[in-house]
Design an enzyme around this catalytic site. Structure first.
Site, mmCIF file in Angstrom:
data_model
loop_
_atom_site.group_PDB
_atom_site.id
_atom_site.type_symbol
_atom_site.label_atom_id
_atom_site.label_comp_id
_atom_site.label_asym_id
_atom_site.label_seq_id
_atom_site.Cartn_x
_atom_site.Cartn_y
_atom_site.Cartn_z
ATOM 1 N N TYR A 132 0.743 -1.286 -0.225
ATOM 2 C CA TYR A 132 -0.054 -0.079 0.009
ATOM 3 C C TYR A 132 0.993 1.154 0.038
ATOM 4 O O TYR A 132 1.822 1.427 0.940
ATOM 5 C CB TYR A 132 -1.023 0.074 1.264
ATOM 6 C CG TYR A 132 -1.857 1.438 1.455
ATOM 7 C CD1 TYR A 132 -2.826 1.509 1.134
ATOM 8 C CD2 TYR A 132 -1.317 2.501 1.989
ATOM 9 C CE1 TYR A 132 -3.645 2.483 1.029
ATOM 10 C CE2 TYR A 132 -1.697 3.795 1.993
ATOM 11 C CZ TYR A 132 -3.174 3.636 1.607
ATOM 12 O OH TYR A 132 -3.606 4.936 1.615
ATOM 13 N N GLU B 194 -3.711 7.626 -3.815
ATOM 14 C CA GLU B 194 -3.365 6.268 -3.142
ATOM 15 C C GLU B 194 -3.533 5.254 -4.275
ATOM 16 O O GLU B 194 -4.092 5.034 -5.220
ATOM 17 C CB GLU B 194 -4.859 5.904 -2.461
ATOM 18 C CG GLU B 194 -4.669 4.657 -1.564
ATOM 19 C CD GLU B 194 -6.051 4.276 -0.683
ATOM 20 O OE1 GLU B 194 -5.852 4.703 0.261
ATOM 21 O OE2 GLU B 194 -6.911 4.245 -1.526
#
Lengths: 370, 286
Positions: free
Chosen positions: A97, A185
């Site tokens: 991530y 993101e």
């Protein structure tokens, strides 16, 4: 402004971030050939798309067309699927991530990295805090590469892989800053045999910065984030949010309108909308506000809550009388030119209350046909 | 006393020549605020309401110590940085719709120089009968011992009006601003009220979005001894929607009214269900 996944990926790719090769279709027949297996991803501006069945897989062209057709007939959380992104299915060895967010309390932008991707990052942070690193960026220093490297090491990356991830984070930071983003993101950032791949992408651009992003601003005006009435409200310069109930609400000031919705709820009513006419609203603003509110189907009464500071109660009253809504209204009016406003309303057969509570109760009764 | 501004405040108005700037300069002057000068690049040499206008702050010959900004959003960052550079304190930013990345830069600069920024997107600050740097209707405020801190505009006037009518005047009212990133927080202002002798109790008006109320609740529990009553707007707001203010949004399950009300309750704060209940709860506590 929320961007669709395909748009975010297009931007990320322009900045040198690797993303899967893909085709965007709005009709199954637009897909002629593709290197299968493929992932079919519905493009909607709401979260939880996967759980809602908005992501499918296909091994050949026929299967893909059939499933694209199914997706295009779907609605996800009330939004119809109009676009499907067809992407090559990657062989994923590991999911990471990386993301940038705004920390409102710290008043800083924050880089978040995790060795566990593909799931909700906040859940990972709660469950295994050691797998998540967060770094507050000093706006006067920016984000030096060595800081990213140290963070990458903390989540267990090393060697060539670490260097590649640091490169992606650097580029994502550039996107985040160039696009005035509130969120940028990549989740997951997949490790594949061919290298890193941004499998899912999110980019949320600060609405207030859109004057610096003219191309996006044009799309924002017609974004599916908003209902038709919400779009018309934007054009009229009014702040409007559509809700589920049957009582239209108009007030001046965001806090006061929210308080009006809450008061209705407390007495058993439900607001059909949030509408803030803003400070210093004119007769014309009030007219357009009423016009918008009555457009929503199923609005049975309207609760108007005005505290006149800069706003003049007489202007509001004139707007109401001028529009003369067929839907029954309940008005609460206080503050600047209160008496003039009340007089105008009384002369035209409207009743006016002094308190929010009284007026809210009246609006609820009117909605019930009382 | 009072906090942040009082009769010794000598303010400039940045963006004094615009419609808003002009209108509120007059209103502030009428209230008794000492407005010394105005600044609008390119309009130096003019005057507004008999107040001289300069092209930049450095040209202002008088003694000044505070600024209020009405400059349009695209130019607001520069105006704020100029005021901060000059050491003016507080810097009140009325302008709304300033990009978050700009606000972050403003706040960082202010922090490093120890300057209080109020806003952006704030109604301003008022210490009744002493000074007003803001756009609020003066007549709803009266002098007294209640400190009022709020993220909202009109709702603040509503509550201030209720307080004044009930004989509960205010020491200072601070509008923190409706944007996602603002200068002073509830905690910053609570710390100032704690030290202020005039302030005997505090009313905190919050709304959905962010976690400023939760942070305030923890601070109150640990280190604030004066009575506090709160009202939180947005109990019925749906997630993912901006309720008028850019900062009023429940996102990813964060920033709900329930979470704020629960946290405040744990901190010993009475939370009113209706704006009109604030007065009753406050009287019970004082």
């Amino acid at each position: 402004m929320k961007l669709h996944e395909y748009k975010a990926k297009e931007i990320f790719s322009n900045y040198g971030i690797p993303v899967p090769s893909g085709i965007l279709v709005k009709d199954p027949n637009e897909l002629k050939e593709f290197k299968f297996p493929a992932v079919l991803k519905s493009q909607v501006l709401v979260g939880g798309r996967g759980k809602a069945g908005g992501i499918k897989f296909a091994d050949n062209l026929d299967e893909a067309k059939e499933k694209i057709d199914e997706l295009l007939k779907m609605e996800i959380k009330g939004l119809p699927v109009k676009l499907v992104l067809v992407e090559a299915k990657a062989e994923i060895l590991k999911e990471l991530y990386v993301g940038f967010v705004v920390d409102r309390t710290a008043k800083r932008n924050v880089l978040i990295m995790s060795s566990e991707g593909g799931v909700n990052i906040e859940e990972v942070a709660q469950r295994s805090p050691d797998k998540v690193v967060k770094f507050q960026i000093d706006p006067s220093e920016g984000l030096p590469t060595h800081k990213i490297t140290n963070l990458a090491k903390k989540i267990g990356l090393k060697g060539k892989e670490m260097v590649s991830v640091v490169g992606v984070v650097n580029r994502l930071n550039k996107v985040f800053s160039d696009y005035d983003a509130e969120l940028a993101e990549i989740n997951p950032l997949a490790v594949t045999p061919e290298g890193l791949l941004g499998v899912d992408a999110k980019l949320l651009v600060d609405d207030n910065s859109l004057y610096r992003h003219k191309d996006l601003a044009k799309e924002f005006a017609k974004s599916e984030e908003f209902t038709d009435i919400e779009k018309r409200a934007k054009d009229a310069g009014l702040s409007y949010v559509e809700l589920e109930g049957d009582i239209g609400v108009i007030g001046c000031g965001a806090g006061l309108v929210m308080a009006s919705l809450d008061t209705l709820k407390l007495y058993g009513g439900a607001a059909a909308n949030f509408l803030d006419v803003g400070g210093g609203a004119t007769k014309e603003n009030m007219r357009s506000a009423l016009e918008l509110v009555v457009q929503k189907e199923g609005v049975k009464s309207i609760f108007i809550n005005i505290f006149g500071g800069i706003t003049r109660c007489d202007e509001i009253a004139k707007g109401i009388v001028d529009f003369a809504p067929k839907t029954p209204i309940s008005v609460r009016m206080m503050g600047t030119n209160e008496e003039e406003g009340k007089q105008i309303l009384r002369d035209n057969g409207y009743s006016v209350s002094e308190t929010i509570e009284e007026s809210a109760k009246e609006a609820i009764e009117l909605a019930r046909g009382g | 006393m009072a906090i942040i501004i009082d009769e010794n405040t000598k303010a400039i108005v940045q963006g004094i020549t615009g419609g808003q700037g002009r209108f509120h300069t007059k209103a502030m002057k009428d209230y008794g605020t000492n407005i010394v000068a105005g600044v609008t690049p390119g309009k130096g040499g003019n005057s507004v309401e008999d107040i001289p206008v300069y092209d930049s702050i450095s040209e202002v010959p008088n003694d000044i110590n505070a600024s209020i900004i009405f400059v349009p959003a695209p130019f607001a960052k520069d105006a704020a940085l100029e005021a901060i550079d000059f050491g003016l304190n507080p810097v009140v930013i009325i302008t709304e719709r300033i990009p978050i990345h700009d606000s972050i830069q403003i706040m960082k600069k202010a922090e490093s120089k120890g300057i209080d920024v109020i806003g952006p997107n704030t109604p301003g600050i008022i210490s009744p009968e002493k000074s007003k740097m803001g756009v609020m209707p003066s007549h709803v405020f009266s002098q007294g011992s209640v400190g009022l801190i709020s993220r909202s505009g009109t709702l603040t006037y509503e509550i201030a009006n209720n307080l004044s009518r009930a004989g509960l005047g205010q020491s200072t009212t601070v509008g923190l601003g409706g944007d996602p990133v603002v200068g002073l927080s509830f905690v910053d202002v609570l710390k100032k009220f704690d030290k202020d002798d005039q302030t005997k109790a505090v009313v905190l008006v919050g709304e959905i979005g962010g976690n400023a109320e939760e942070t305030a609740a923890k601070f109150i529990k640990d280190s604030f001894s004066k009575p506090v009553v709160a009202y939180i707007a947005g109990r019925t707001a749906p997630p993912g929607k901006r309720m008028g203010h850019a900062g009023a949004i429940v996102s990813g399950g964060m920033g709900t009214a329930d979470s704020k009300i629960a946290a405040l309750g744990e901190g010993g704060v009475d939370v009113a269900e209706l704006p009109s209940d604030v007065v009753r709860l406050l009287k019970e506590k004082m």
